[in-house]
Enzyme design. Structure first.
Site, mmCIF file in Angstrom:
data_model
loop_
_atom_site.group_PDB
_atom_site.id
_atom_site.type_symbol
_atom_site.label_atom_id
_atom_site.label_comp_id
_atom_site.label_asym_id
_atom_site.label_seq_id
_atom_site.Cartn_x
_atom_site.Cartn_y
_atom_site.Cartn_z
ATOM 1 N N SER A 140 -9.662 1.821 3.027
ATOM 2 C CA SER A 140 -8.812 2.581 2.138
ATOM 3 C C SER A 140 -7.791 1.732 1.380
ATOM 4 O O SER A 140 -7.249 2.177 0.376
ATOM 5 C CB SER A 140 -8.058 3.653 2.929
ATOM 6 O OG SER A 140 -7.194 3.055 3.877
ATOM 7 N N SER A 176 -9.804 -0.484 7.224
ATOM 8 C CA SER A 176 -9.217 -0.375 5.885
ATOM 9 C C SER A 176 -8.553 -1.622 5.330
ATOM 10 O O SER A 176 -8.191 -1.634 4.150
ATOM 11 C CB SER A 176 -8.203 0.765 5.848
ATOM 12 O OG SER A 176 -8.886 1.979 5.692
ATOM 13 N N LYS A 202 0.850 -1.195 0.000
ATOM 14 C CA LYS A 202 0.000 0.000 0.000
ATOM 15 C C LYS A 202 0.884 1.244 0.000
ATOM 16 O O LYS A 202 1.891 1.284 0.724
ATOM 17 C CB LYS A 202 -0.893 -0.035 1.241
ATOM 18 C CG LYS A 202 -1.934 1.069 1.326
ATOM 19 C CD LYS A 202 -2.770 0.915 2.611
ATOM 20 C CE LYS A 202 -3.866 1.944 2.736
ATOM 21 N NZ LYS A 202 -4.668 1.776 3.973
#
Ligand code: GLN
Length: 480
Positions: free
Chosen positions: A157, A181, A82
């Protein structure tokens, strides 16, 4: 979308093939890059990829295997990170314009640990700006699409990481979870995701959102894979004083499902939940009961305050953590300002998106004199009550099972105009980080072709029991 073999491989399968020299890490990595070039224009899982450095890592792994070295499970296996974790050689944008050209000055501890195992880093995945959001639509670089239906969001997210695993654009991925997330996108994309106990994994090199809630964790196709990754990234790190050494699991006698007590909190099955989702989750629970697990209805009475507590504590910490993006120290700088304050304001106006600014304003308000006691302090007290609810529940049960989300993945654009409805998609996931406990999401079926996630929460630092129950259920489901 045409399927390639490399898209479907788990870590364990890929490791076996590498070990038996049925495939090289180079072939594996190139196979994944082919998939990325075929699909990622549409899906947009990655903000950046680095083929050269990935292939160099693959070559190094192939050499070690070629020399007959006993390599670890992650050696030569392609992974996606990420884009809010630092990795040398890459920019780290956090999905924001304000960090568009920010080059990582060092490796995050998790990245370093993966590299020490010989992992092949493919690239950095898309996310909501500074990890604030539930759909990746808040990314300054555009939204990721759900591989199961490209008109739908992958969740957020960590949507890029979840979608990349689901679409075969990596073998596994890392994400971060502050209020859901990892688990919410895992649920929407039909993969397994773990938010570890607070302190189980070092946060050094993770761009901070809300430091008392943030935790890094893995995404993979199976529970066993997630456990393998967790074992590599977990543990004490001198660079993060909140990290702790996980005690060697006390060697319990062999796992038996009939020794497991599963709590089902009644507060998670009321109102708003899609009946088809509820049905699948209830079926998973009754399947476990049929195998001998003890099911007990429990109550977590302060659950109804969890979302409010989260949306007070999180923005408070966000407003403090994001103060550093002032146009002077990092990234974007609007040097046209008349004075220092003007530079700050112009830079932040230009570099930060609406949702991020909304939370900074909310956080500063909550922390301001006069409101601090009424909001922030009160939220901290209720946080303790929520934690106490779990402590009490875990005196009676070993794990708690709930849905991960109340619906399957929603449509792109469906909630962008209504922040509150977006926040409500975290209703089942915020409690675990508030209490600091570990929680995993795994697939438990589909509704109209869209995956549904089952959430398994466990005691502090007892990821082991979560993995045991999750693996048991995974086998049961695969053999059904
Ligand atoms: N969706 C939640 C939020 O918008 C959770 C984000 C996260 O866990 N990073 O805050």
């Amino acid at each position: 979308m045409g399927e390639k073999e490399t898209q479907r491989l788990t870590i364990i399968e890929a490791h076996e093939k590498l070990r038996k020299k049925e495939i090289s890490s180079r072939e594996l990595t190139e196979g994944i890059f082919d998939t990325i070039s075929q699909q990622d224009k549409e899906l947009f899982c990655y903000i950046s990829v680095d083929r050269e450095s990935a292939l160099a890592a693959a070559r190094a792994a192939d050499e070690r295997i070629g020399n007959g070295e006993e390599v670890g499970m992650l050696a030569g296996i392609p992974v996606a990170i990420k884009d809010n974790m630092l990795a040398l050689g890459y920019t780290c944008t956090a999905g924001s314009k304000i960090l568009e050209n920010y080059a990582a000055p060092y490796d995050a501890t998790v990245v370093r640990r993966l590299k020490e195992q010989g992992a092949v880093i493919l690239g950095k995945t898309n996310l909501d700006e500074f990890a604030m959001g539930s759909s990746t639509e808040n990314s300054a670089y555009g939204p990721t699409k759900n591989p199961h239906d490209t008109e739908r969001v992958p969740g957020g997210s960590s949507g890029g990481s979840a979608a990349a695993v689901a679409a075969g654009e990596c073998i596994y991925a890392l994400g971060s979870d502050t209020g859901g997330s990892i688990r919410q996108p895992a649920s929407f994309c039909g993969v397994v995701g773990l938010k570890p106990t607070y302190g189980a994994v070092s946060r050094y090199g993770l761009i901070a959102m809300a430091s008392s809630l943030d935790q890094i964790g893995p995404f993979a196709k199976t529970v066993e894979d997630v456990e393998i990754i967790f074992d590599v990234i977990k543990g004490k790190d001198l660079l993060d004083s909140t990290s702790v050494e996980l005690e060697a699991q006390n060697q319990k006698p062999k796992f038996q499902i009939k020794d497991i007590r599963i709590g089902v909190p009644k507060e998670y099955f009321i109102g708003g939940i899609d009946p088809a989702v509820e049905k699948l989750v209830r079926k998973a629970i009754s399947d476990l009961e049929k195998e001998g697990a003890h099911i007990e209805e429990i109550s977590l009475p302060h659950t109804k305050y969890a979302l409010s507590v989260y949306y007070l504590i999180m923005p408070s910490e966000v407003s403090a953590n994001l103060a550093r993006y002032d146009g002077i120290k990092y990234g974007l700088s609007e040097s046209e300002g008349n004075n220092l304050l003007d530079v700050y304001m112009k830079t932040r106006q230009k570099g930060l998106g609406d949702e991020v600014r909304r939370r900074v304003v909310l956080g500063t308000y909550v922390l301001s004199a006069g409101y601090y006691d009424a909001y922030y302090l009160q939220a901290q007290k209720v946080r303790t009550l929520i934690k106490n609810d779990f402590e009490k529940a875990f005196e009676r049960v070993d794990v708690i099972i709930t849905p991960t989300t109340s619906t399957t993945a929603f449509r792109l654009g469906e909630k962008t105009q209504d922040p509150l409805s977006m926040y409500l998609s975290d209703i089942f996931t915020v409690s675990a980080p508030i209490a600091g406990i570990p929680a995993l999401s795994m697939p438990c079926g589909e509704v109209h072709g869209m995956p549904v996630g089952l959430q398994i929460m466990g005691k502090w630092f007892d990821e082991k029991t979560i993995f045991q129950v999750a693996s048991f259920y995974e086998n049961l489901k695969n053999n059904a």
